[in-house]
Design a protein around this motif. Structure first.
Motif, PDB file in Angstrom:
ATOM      1  N   GLU A   1      33.439  94.299  24.055  1.00  0.00           N
ATOM      2  CA  GLU A   1      34.989  94.392  24.493  1.00  0.00           C
ATOM      3  C   GLU A   1      35.376  95.599  24.439  1.00  0.00           C
ATOM      4  OE1 GLU A   1      36.862  91.235  22.431  1.00  0.00           O
ATOM      5  OE2 GLU A   1      36.319  89.814  23.878  1.00  0.00           O
TER       6      GLU A   1
ATOM      7  N   THR B   1      33.885  97.798  27.538  1.00  0.00           N
ATOM      8  CA  THR B   1      34.646  97.293  28.853  1.00  0.00           C
ATOM      9  C   THR B   1      36.234  97.539  28.913  1.00  0.00           C
ATOM     10  OG1 THR B   1      34.761  95.123  28.078  1.00  0.00           O
ATOM     11  CG2 THR B   1      32.884  95.764  29.355  1.00  0.00           C
ATOM     12  N   GLY B   2      36.738  97.227  27.414  1.00  0.00           N
ATOM     13  CA  GLY B   2      38.223  97.595  27.236  1.00  0.00           C
ATOM     14  C   GLY B   2      38.911  98.836  27.900  1.00  0.00           C
ATOM     15  N   ARG B   3      37.739  99.835  27.986  1.00  0.00           N
ATOM     16  CA  ARG B   3      38.125 101.361  28.447  1.00  0.00           C
ATOM     17  C   ARG B   3      38.168 101.562  30.025  1.00  0.00           C
ATOM     18  NH1 ARG B   3      37.087 101.695  22.986  1.00  0.00           N
ATOM     19  NH2 ARG B   3      38.214 103.178  21.774  1.00  0.00           N
TER      20      ARG B   3
ATOM     21  N   THR C   1      39.683 101.002  33.257  1.00  0.00           N
ATOM     22  CA  THR C   1      41.150 100.881  33.806  1.00  0.00           C
ATOM     23  C   THR C   1      41.020 100.964  35.242  1.00  0.00           C
ATOM     24  OG1 THR C   1      41.605 103.121  33.424  1.00  0.00           O
ATOM     25  CG2 THR C   1      42.229 101.618  31.891  1.00  0.00           C
TER      26      THR C   1
END
Length: 350
Positions: free
Chosen positions: A343, A346-348, A350
Motif C-alpha cells: 500500500e 502503490t499509494g505513491r 498519482t
C-alpha cells in the motif's frame, strides 16, 4: 502505470519479499505493469511456491534476469568474495515508480527510488573493521548517496537498523507473513517439531553440516521430528529427521527453529508462534543485529553454534510455561509487512 523493481540476489529473502509484495499489489487491484529485475535462479528455486507461480504467470509482470552482486567463483559463499561495486542498471525514465530491495545504487540513478529491507549493505561492511579496506570505496559512496538523498525506505518496525531508522525516510511496517491462506492458532500446538535451516547465503553451511553430524551421533532418538534444510543433510540420516520443505504445514508443526536469523525466516517462525534459536557468523552485522533484537524482545536466544541451539531447543519444547509465554508474545506482534509495504508503494502512484 509502470513499476520497476530490483531485488538483491544475495540470499533468497529479497526475491521472496518482492514476489509477495508484488502479488499483493495485483490482488488488491493494481492494474498497471511491473518489470521485475530479479534472479531467475531464485525464481526456479521457488517454483513450487504458489505465490511464485502467480508471479511468473501474471500477464502484467515481466521478469528480466538480473543478478547483483555477482559471484566470480561458484565456490564462494561469503559476502566478502562477491562483487558489490559493479552493477549495470537499465534506463529508468519510463517507470512511474522505481522500487529496490536493498540495492542502493538504484537510488543514485533515480532519486525517488523506494527502498525495502531492514538494513543497508554498506552498513554491514562498515561494521566489520577487518574488511573495511576491501569495500571502503563502496561504503563511502553508498553511504553518501543514502544520507544525502534520504530515500523512502520501508522496513521492519522491529528489525530496522539504526542506519535505516535515522538516515533514510523510514516507513515502519510489521513482520512479513508470507502465507495468509490459513489461520494462526493461539492455542498450544499439537506438534512440537523443530526446524534447522542455515539459509541460501551459504556463510554458515559448513558449521551447520557439522552440527547435524553431531546431533545424529549424540541423539539417536530424541522423540521429536527435526526438519532440516536438504542441502545440509548427509546422504544417510535417521527417520526422525525430515527434509524441510518450508511449507505452511511444516511451519505450523514447528514450535522452535534453529536458524541463521534472516528476516524472512524469522517472520515465518514468529508468525507461527515459534521460538527462534540463532547462530551466525560474527562478521555479519545484520545477523547479529536481528539476533539481539529477538533476545531483547524475549522471542529468541543467541547460541554459540547450531549444536548448542539444538540442545536449547530440546529444553524449550519440554517447557510448557515457556511455550505459552512465546505464544502470548508473538500474538501481539504486528504482521502486516506485506500488506503495508504494498500500500505504501502503490499509494505513491498519482
Amino acid at each position: 502505470m509502470n513499476i520497476a523493481v530490483f531485488a538483491c540476489a544475495n540470499g533468497l529473502g529479497h526475491t521472496r519479499r518482492v514476489i509477495a509484495i508484488s502479488n499483493f499489489m495485483f490482488k488488491r487491484g493494481f492494474s498497471g505493469k511491473l518489470t521485475a529485475f530479479i534472479s531467475k535462479v531464485h525464481i526456479d528455486h521457488m517454483a513450487n511456491w504458489n505465490e511464485c507461480k502467480y508471479f511468473v504467470n501474471h500477464a502484467n509482470i515481466k521478469i528480466i534476469d538480473f543478478c547483483y552482486p555477482t559471484t566470480p567463483n561458484r565456490k564462494i559463499n561469503s559476502i566478502y568474495g562477491k562483487n558489490w561495486s559493479k552493477i549495470k542498471l537499465p534506463p529508468l525514465k519510463e517507470y512511474d515508480i522505481v522500487w529496490s530491495d536493498n540495492i542502493t545504487q538504484v537510488v543514485e540513478k533515480r532519486n525517488d527510488t523506494i527502498l525495502t529491507g531492514s538494513f543497508l549493505w554498506y552498513d554491514v561492511f562498515a561494521k566489520n573493521p577487518k574488511k573495511n579496506n576491501i569495500y571502503n570505496e563502496f561504503i563511502i559512496k553508498q553511504r553518501d548517496i543514502v544520507r544525502s538523498i534520504r530515500p523512502v525506505m520501508i522496513a521492519s518496525e522491529y528489525f530496522a537498523t539504526p542506519e535505516v531508522r535515522f538516515f533514510t525516510n523510514f516507513e515502519p511496517v510489521g513482520l512479513y507473513r508470507y502465507d495468509i491462506s490459513y489461520d494462526i492458532s493461539l492455542r498450544e500446538k499439537i506438534k512440537k517439531d523443530i526446524l534447522f535451516s542455515c539459509g541460501l547465503g551459504g556463510e554458515e553451511e559448513n558449521v551447520a553440516k557439522e552440527a547435524i553430524a553431531q546431533i545424529i551421533k549424540n541423539f539417536p532418538d530424541p522423540g521429536l521430528k527435526l526438519w532440516v534444510e536438504p542441502r545440509i543433510l548427509p546422504e544417510e540420516y535417521p527417520k526422525w529427521i525430515q527434509k524441510a520443505d518450508f511449507s505452511k504445514e511444516m511451519y505450523q508443526s514447528c514450535i522452535a527453529a534453529i536458524i541463521r536469523p534472516g528476516i524472512g525466516t524469522i517472520s515465518d517462525v514468529l508468525a507461527n508462534r515459534g521460538r527462534v534459536f540463532t547462530f551466525y557468523n560474527d562478521n555479519i552485522f545484520e545477523m547479529g543485529h536481528n539476533a539481539s533484537v529477538l533476545e531483547q524482545m524475549g522471542l529468541g536466544e543467541i547460541c554459540v553454534n547450531p549444536y548448542d541451539a539444538f540442545k536449547k531447543a530440546i529444553l524449550y519444547i519440554n517447557d510448557n510455561n515457556k511455550i505459552n509465554q512465546q505464544i502470548y508474545l508473538t500474538s501481539h506482534l504486528r504482521m502486516d509487512g506485506i500488506l503495508a509495504t504494498a500500500e505504501l508503494i502503490t499509494g505513491r502512484i498519482t
